[in-house]
Design an enzyme around this catalytic site. Structure first.
Site, PDB file in Angstrom:
ATOM      1  N   PHE A 229      -5.686  -3.722   5.192  1.00  0.00           N
ATOM      2  CA  PHE A 229      -5.217  -2.474   6.389  1.00  0.00           C
ATOM      3  C   PHE A 229      -5.821  -1.640   6.275  1.00  0.00           C
ATOM      4  O   PHE A 229      -5.218  -0.857   5.573  1.00  0.00           O
ATOM      5  CB  PHE A 229      -3.912  -3.002   6.534  1.00  0.00           C
ATOM      6  CG  PHE A 229      -3.347  -3.932   7.203  1.00  0.00           C
ATOM      7  CD1 PHE A 229      -3.065  -4.948   8.976  1.00  0.00           C
ATOM      8  CD2 PHE A 229      -2.777  -5.014   6.952  1.00  0.00           C
ATOM      9  CE1 PHE A 229      -2.756  -5.648   8.996  1.00  0.00           C
ATOM     10  CE2 PHE A 229      -2.095  -6.136   7.317  1.00  0.00           C
ATOM     11  CZ  PHE A 229      -1.929  -6.377   8.697  1.00  0.00           C
ATOM     12  N   ASP A 250     -10.476  -4.435   7.479  1.00  0.00           N
ATOM     13  CA  ASP A 250      -9.594  -3.655   8.542  1.00  0.00           C
ATOM     14  C   ASP A 250     -10.905  -4.215  10.230  1.00  0.00           C
ATOM     15  O   ASP A 250     -11.572  -4.381  10.146  1.00  0.00           O
ATOM     16  CB  ASP A 250     -10.269  -1.761   8.690  1.00  0.00           C
ATOM     17  CG  ASP A 250      -9.005  -1.460   9.175  1.00  0.00           C
ATOM     18  OD1 ASP A 250      -8.142  -1.361   9.099  1.00  0.00           O
ATOM     19  OD2 ASP A 250      -8.664  -1.376  10.436  1.00  0.00           O
ATOM     20  N   SER A 251      -9.928  -4.405  10.933  1.00  0.00           N
ATOM     21  CA  SER A 251     -10.094  -4.742  12.254  1.00  0.00           C
ATOM     22  C   SER A 251     -10.964  -3.745  13.307  1.00  0.00           C
ATOM     23  O   SER A 251     -11.604  -4.120  14.277  1.00  0.00           O
ATOM     24  CB  SER A 251      -9.297  -5.390  13.464  1.00  0.00           C
ATOM     25  OG  SER A 251      -7.785  -4.039  13.485  1.00  0.00           O
ATOM     26  N   ASN A 278      -9.207  -9.407  11.176  1.00  0.00           N
ATOM     27  CA  ASN A 278      -8.668  -9.604  11.485  1.00  0.00           C
ATOM     28  C   ASN A 278      -7.873  -9.792   9.776  1.00  0.00           C
ATOM     29  O   ASN A 278      -7.672 -11.052   9.686  1.00  0.00           O
ATOM     30  CB  ASN A 278      -8.390 -10.940  12.434  1.00  0.00           C
ATOM     31  CG  ASN A 278      -6.234 -10.447  12.940  1.00  0.00           C
ATOM     32  OD1 ASN A 278      -6.016 -10.802  11.645  1.00  0.00           O
ATOM     33  ND2 ASN A 278      -6.084 -10.685  14.103  1.00  0.00           N
ATOM     34  N   ALA A 279      -6.385  -9.204   9.740  1.00  0.00           N
ATOM     35  CA  ALA A 279      -6.168  -8.931   8.066  1.00  0.00           C
ATOM     36  C   ALA A 279      -5.464 -10.990   8.408  1.00  0.00           C
ATOM     37  O   ALA A 279      -4.965 -11.582   6.928  1.00  0.00           O
ATOM     38  CB  ALA A 279      -5.197  -8.538   8.100  1.00  0.00           C
ATOM     39  N   ASP A 299      -0.363  -2.772   4.114  1.00  0.00           N
ATOM     40  CA  ASP A 299       0.007  -1.680   4.775  1.00  0.00           C
ATOM     41  C   ASP A 299      -0.191  -1.268   6.137  1.00  0.00           C
ATOM     42  O   ASP A 299      -0.989  -0.711   6.967  1.00  0.00           O
ATOM     43  CB  ASP A 299      -0.724  -0.337   4.059  1.00  0.00           C
ATOM     44  CG  ASP A 299       0.124   0.831   4.344  1.00  0.00           C
ATOM     45  OD1 ASP A 299       0.899   0.870   5.072  1.00  0.00           O
ATOM     46  OD2 ASP A 299      -0.632   2.120   5.191  1.00  0.00           O
ATOM     47  N   CYS A 339       6.400   0.997   7.656  1.00  0.00           N
ATOM     48  CA  CYS A 339       6.386   2.340   8.671  1.00  0.00           C
ATOM     49  C   CYS A 339       6.995   1.993   9.457  1.00  0.00           C
ATOM     50  O   CYS A 339       7.337   2.904  10.623  1.00  0.00           O
ATOM     51  CB  CYS A 339       4.406   2.999   8.310  1.00  0.00           C
ATOM     52  SG  CYS A 339       3.967   1.616   9.742  1.00  0.00           S
TER      53      CYS A 339
END
Ligand code: SAH
Length: 396
Positions: A229, A250-251, A278-279, A299, A339
């Site tokens: 990410f 990253d997307s 997509n991760a 992350d 987060c």
């Protein structure tokens, strides 16, 4: 003698009184008994049901957080108080911020300025008003004038998050310069350079709360690294200084484009692979293909925006961490973050333990970290503490 300005009075119940006394500045709508004459964003006096004065607060007609306490005393001149709080916030950063010209200057409740965020990116500052009271033109002018005095910036931009503005029933956002001319700059964190563009492309800026974690992760960097990410390269560019092979995923294509431009600002880095994907899918495919890494960074965006979706969020975190753990070589490093305020540190570590167990890996925690110190955590305001960053190593 100067007459005290008369302010509307908001009466709150005993639950709110207990919360305020504990040191938490919020009063929810359900704990307000009466609020006659209080308009959007007004400064009000808070009283208990027996008429005892409790403090001065910002009032919101829209948010579930109806009151945000500014002071337990009376406020004669709001402008003076705001100026002083900005000065205090700047002084605090002088003591705790190192190796960067980008950091959060004002962090809302954590700096006694509820509903106000100010970030610094080198010679550019970004101001964000998150509440009716701080969206006030005069108040913003007071803040801007103090920021100019403190930093002599080349530009101050106003940023607005549409979702938060809707919650506060504020007019649609418009990103614009409040001062100066400059809305683009290059900033340096831990010796790594990044570009900041306030008014074009992705307007989110950098994840300044991760700054100290970038440096912490870099201290363990070795071998093949993967960040799934990666956004604009926050971790990736730090790791690339020590790792010969680094992949950033990253997307978001615009995020990757900015990441690539950021890499070009840092001569001497190895070639970095930037992959738009997509991760979840990518980790699954890479794991199935038997790929192995020495370092993986996770992350993701906040999976739990409310406590209600906690279980679903934990399942998401577990899937990512499980796959990552399986792909790490012995001695490999996992940097895993959340987060989401609603995912507590205990729950996060438990999720990681359960992932380690399912992956049949023995995992040691090297560091349990949080947000950088320019995002202060106030002990009596749990909401100010939201970022978790665990650095762990897979031993077998
Ligand atoms: N680590 C970064 C911040 C990551 S923010 C830094 O320190 O700068 C989360 C990122 O995840 C965003 O860039 C977003 O575009 C990306 N993202 C969200 N969902 C994703 C998905 N399913 N797969 C890959 N990337 C995703």
């Amino acid at each position: 003698m100067v007459a005290q300005p008369t302010r509307p009075v908001v009466v709150v119940n005993t639950r709110a009184v207990a919360r305020l006394r504990y040191g938490h500045p919020w009063v929810y709508r359900s704990d307000v008994v009466s609020s006659e004459g209080a308009g959007p964003g007004a400064m009000v006096e808070v009283k208990n049901e027996r008429g005892r004065f409790l403090g001065s607060a910002f009032y919101s007609t829209a948010s579930e957080i109806t009151l945000r306490l500014l002071s337990s005393g009376k406020i004669d001149k709001l402008a003076e108080l705001v100026r002083q709080r900005v000065r205090d916030a700047v002084e605090y950063r002088k003591k705790v911020v190192r190796d960067t010209d980008a950091y959060r200057v004002v962090f809302s409740e954590a700096d006694g300025l509820p509903g106000l965020i100010v970030d610094r990116y080198n010679d550019d500052l970004v101001l964000e008003a998150l509440a009716q009271a701080t969206d006030d033109r005069e108040l913003k002018q007071v803040v801007v004038a103090e920021l100019v005095r403190q930093f002599a910036p080349a530009g101050i931009v106003e940023r607005a998050e549409p979702r938060i503005r809707r919650l506060e029933k504020l007019p649609p956002p418009e990103g614009r310069l409040l001062y100066g001319e400059k809305s683009e700059t290059v900033f340096t964190m831990n010796g790594v350079r990044y570009q900041y563009r306030a008014l074009s492309g992705q307007k989110t800026g950098a994840f300044l709360d991760q700054r100290e974690n970038y440096a912490a992760a870099a201290a363990y960097a070795h071998g093949d690294a993967l960040d799934v990410f990666c956004y604009q390269g926050g971790f990736v560019l730090h790791l690339a200084r020590a790792c010969p092979r680094v992949t950033g995923v990253d997307s978001s294509r615009p995020a990757l484009e900015q990441a690539e431009q950021n890499a070009a600002l840092n001569p001497g880095l190895p070639e970095i692979d930037w992959i738009e994907a997509n991760a979840f899918d990518l980790l699954k495919d890479y794991a199935a293909a038997g790929r192995q890494y020495d370092m993986i960074v996770l992350d993701p965006p906040a999976f739990a925006r409310s406590r209600r979706v906690l279980q679903t969020a934990l399942r998401g975190y577990k899937e990512l961490n499980l796959r990552a753990l399986k792909m790490l070589r012995p001695g490999g490093i996992l940097v895993t973050c959340s987060c989401s305020y609603h995912v507590g540190e205990g729950e996060f570590v438990e999720m990681l333990a359960s992932a380690a167990c399912d992956a049949h890996r023995s995992v040691r925690i090297l560091e349990k970290r949080g947000q950088s110190k320019d995002h202060p955590v106030v002990l009596t305001i749990p909401e100010t503490s939201y970022l978790k960053c665990v650095i762990a190593t897979v031993s077998i």
